[in-house]
Design a protein around this motif. Sequence first.
Motif, PDB file in Angstrom:
ATOM      1  N   HIS A  89       0.857  -1.185   0.000  1.00  0.00           N
ATOM      2  CA  HIS A  89       0.000   0.000   0.000  1.00  0.00           C
ATOM      3  C   HIS A  89       0.897   1.240   0.000  1.00  0.00           C
ATOM      4  N   LYS A 125      -6.956   0.277  -1.412  1.00  0.00           N
ATOM      5  CA  LYS A 125      -7.159  -0.049  -2.828  1.00  0.00           C
ATOM      6  C   LYS A 125      -8.469   0.484  -3.367  1.00  0.00           C
ATOM      7  N   ASN A 126      -9.510   0.491  -2.552  1.00  0.00           N
ATOM      8  CA  ASN A 126     -10.833   0.913  -3.042  1.00  0.00           C
ATOM      9  C   ASN A 126     -11.413   2.027  -2.172  1.00  0.00           C
ATOM     10  N   ALA A 127     -10.563   2.896  -1.668  1.00  0.00           N
ATOM     11  CA  ALA A 127     -11.004   3.868  -0.662  1.00  0.00           C
ATOM     12  C   ALA A 127     -11.914   4.927  -1.252  1.00  0.00           C
ATOM     13  N   THR A 128     -13.002   5.177  -0.553  1.00  0.00           N
ATOM     14  CA  THR A 128     -13.895   6.294  -0.872  1.00  0.00           C
ATOM     15  C   THR A 128     -13.972   7.285   0.284  1.00  0.00           C
ATOM     16  N   ASN A 154      -5.307  -1.825   8.492  1.00  0.00           N
ATOM     17  CA  ASN A 154      -5.940  -1.966   7.182  1.00  0.00           C
ATOM     18  C   ASN A 154      -6.718  -3.279   7.076  1.00  0.00           C
ATOM     19  N   GLU A 159     -10.372  -2.316   2.700  1.00  0.00           N
ATOM     20  CA  GLU A 159      -9.796  -1.535   1.609  1.00  0.00           C
ATOM     21  C   GLU A 159     -10.653  -0.337   1.202  1.00  0.00           C
ATOM     22  N   GLY A 160     -11.787  -0.138   1.877  1.00  0.00           N
ATOM     23  CA  GLY A 160     -12.631   1.001   1.540  1.00  0.00           C
ATOM     24  C   GLY A 160     -12.243   2.287   2.250  1.00  0.00           C
ATOM     25  N   TYR A 161     -11.202   2.220   3.096  1.00  0.00           N
ATOM     26  CA  TYR A 161     -10.828   3.391   3.903  1.00  0.00           C
ATOM     27  C   TYR A 161      -9.332   3.655   3.813  1.00  0.00           C
ATOM     28  N   ASN A 162      -8.967   4.872   3.437  1.00  0.00           N
ATOM     29  CA  ASN A 162      -7.596   5.313   3.661  1.00  0.00           C
ATOM     30  C   ASN A 162      -7.382   5.478   5.162  1.00  0.00           C
ATOM     31  N   ASP A 540     -18.705   0.564   8.582  1.00  0.00           N
ATOM     32  CA  ASP A 540     -19.366   0.393   7.281  1.00  0.00           C
ATOM     33  C   ASP A 540     -20.817   0.859   7.278  1.00  0.00           C
TER      34      ASP A 540
END
Length: 607
Positions: A89, A125-128, A154, A159-162, A540
Motif C-alpha cells: 500500500h 485499494k478501493n477507498a472512498t 488496514n 480496503e474502503g478506507y484510507n 461500514d
Amino acid sequence: MTVEDESLSLLEDGSKETPAAKSTFRQRLRETWHSREFRRTMVIGVVWMTVFNLFIAPAINPYLDRMFQISHSRPSGLQWSNCGTVANHPIECARLDVPMDHFADEDAIMVGKNFSLSLTRLVAKNATKSVLLNPGGPGGSGAEFVFRRGEQLNKIVGEGYNLVSFDPRGINGSTPKASCFLNDDDRTVDQALKPVDPWTQSGEFLAYYDNLAQACHDVMGDTGSYFNTPQTAADMNSILDAIGQEKMIYWGFSYGTTLGQTYAQLFPDRVHRLIIDGVSHQMPWYHPEMPETDDFNATDAVYRGFITECFASGDACPLAAGYSSTEELGTNLTETILSLYEDPLAVYLNASMHGAIRFSDVAWDGIFPALYRPTSWPALAETLAELMKGNLSAPYLAWSAPEGAWSDLMEANMVITNADLAPTDQLTRAKLSRTEIVAEMAKYHNASLIAGDTNADSLFELETWRYARSHSFMPAEHVKTAHPLLIISTTLDPICPLISAQKANAVYEGSVLLEQKSMGHCSVSMPSKCTAKYVKEYLDSGKLPEVGATCEIDEPYFPKKKEDGESEDVAEEAIEMSMEDRELGEALKELAEDPPWARSAFLRRRV
C-alpha cells in the motif's frame, strides 16, 4: 519589413495581410489616437490611477494583507507525495498549516501565527473515505503509527478506507515543537539531574521541576500555551477540510479517546463514526481539582490477574515453578518487590556496568508497562523468575540499566497535559507547598501499589508550570452527536479502566459500550476477532452492538508451546478458520504484540 510591420500583418490563421489591408489598419489606428474621445478617456484613467495610489490603496492594504494571510492559514487542499510503502500500500505524506489559535476572534486568526502539521496516509485499494487515527500519548506520532501498524489496521477496517494520521501539534514532524530543550546534549544533562524518589527527595523534585518549567517557557515562548487538546481537535477539522471529507470518521486509542471526546463535544454535528478505545476519564483531564485516581482503578487487579494466569498455566509460566498456589506465588513475589523500597539489590556486571535494582525499576519500568500488553507476560515472567532466584543480570539489564535522555514523547506529554490542565489563573494562584504536594501524592500512592507513585511527577510539574490555560473548554455532561459513538474497553485496563468507559457511555447520547473480556490496555492489547468485526460493522454501516454486548479473546495469556516453538492453541484454532479470518487473526496478534510505550513514559501521569 520591420518586426512591428510583420507582427501587424499576421492573422489568426497564420496567413499575411495584403498591403491594402495594412494601410487601412494603420489609418484607423491614427484616427483613434487623435480622436477627442480617446484622449479624454486616457486623461480620466490617469487621474483615477493617481487617486487610487495616493488615497485608496493605503486604506485597503491592511485588509488585503489579512486576506492573503487567511489563504495561508485555511486549508485549500494538500500536496501529497509518496514517502514509502506498507504491505503493498502506498504511504503518502503532506504538510498542512493551521492557525495557532483556532478559537481567537476572526481578526486575530487572520493575522496570527500558524503551526505546521505532518500528515501521513496509507492509501487503500478501493477507498472512498478516510479514517483518522490517533495512537495515544499525548506525544504519540501518527506518522510512526501508520508505518508501524498500518498493515494490521488496514486488515481490520478494509480496503474502503484510507488510514490518515498526523503528528499532533508540537509532536515529532509537526512544527514548532513542544520542547523544553534546545538540543539532545541538554536533554542528557537534564536527565542526569533528575531525582529518583519523590518521597525522600520531594525538595529536590520541586527544585528540578521549577527549573524545567522555566526552561520550557524559555524554549517555547508564547507557543507553549497552544499545544493543547482542544486546539488539536480543531486541527482535525482542518484536516477533514483539506482532504475534502465533510464528516469525521475516527478511531482513537488511550489519550486518543480524550482527543476524540473533546472533538465530539466541540463539533458534534460532524461526527459520522467515532470510536474511542481504552477510554480515559475526560472530566479530571481538564479539572485540576479532580485527582485522576480512577486511572489506577484496575491496575493492581491486572497485576493480580497476571499472577493468577501465570500459576494456572503451569509449565508455560516459569515464574510459577515451585509454588503450590496462586496465593503463595503472589505473596512471595509482592514481598520481594516491596522489599526493594528499603533494600535495593546491588548489581555488578563489569567495571562500566553496575548499579542497583530498586522498587521503581521493577514496579514502574518492568511490571507496569507489561500490564498494558499481556502478550509480553511470558517475557515478564521469565525476568521476574530470574529476580526471584537471585540471578540479577537479566532484571538489571531489562529495567535498571541507565537510560537515555528525555524522549520527544515525554516532553510533549508534559507540555500538552499541563496546557490542558493548568487553571486560567495559573500565574497568580497560590501554589501548593512541598508538604502539600507530598500529601496529594498519598492519594495516588494509595490508589495502586504497583503504579500509584508514577503520578507524583505531575503534581510537581503543574505547581511549577509557567503557562496559564489558554482555552476555555470544559467537558459537558450530556452530548448528542450526529451519529452515536462506539466505546470499547477491556474488562481490566491498567490505566484507562472500564469505569471511565462507563462514564463516557453516560455522557454521549445513544453511544454503546462494547466490553472485551480481557486484561490489557485498549482492545488491541489481546486478539479478538469478535471486537474487530464489531468495529468493521460500525464503520461500514453505523450499526452499533447491542447494549451489554461483550467479546471474548482468541488466545490465552500464556500459550503452551510445542517443541518447534509454535503455540498449540494457535495451531489448533487455525484449522477451523477461513482465509479471511486467519489473516484478520494474524493482524490482531501482531497488533497485540506491539511493544508498550517507551518505559519512561510511565513515570508520568498520562496515558
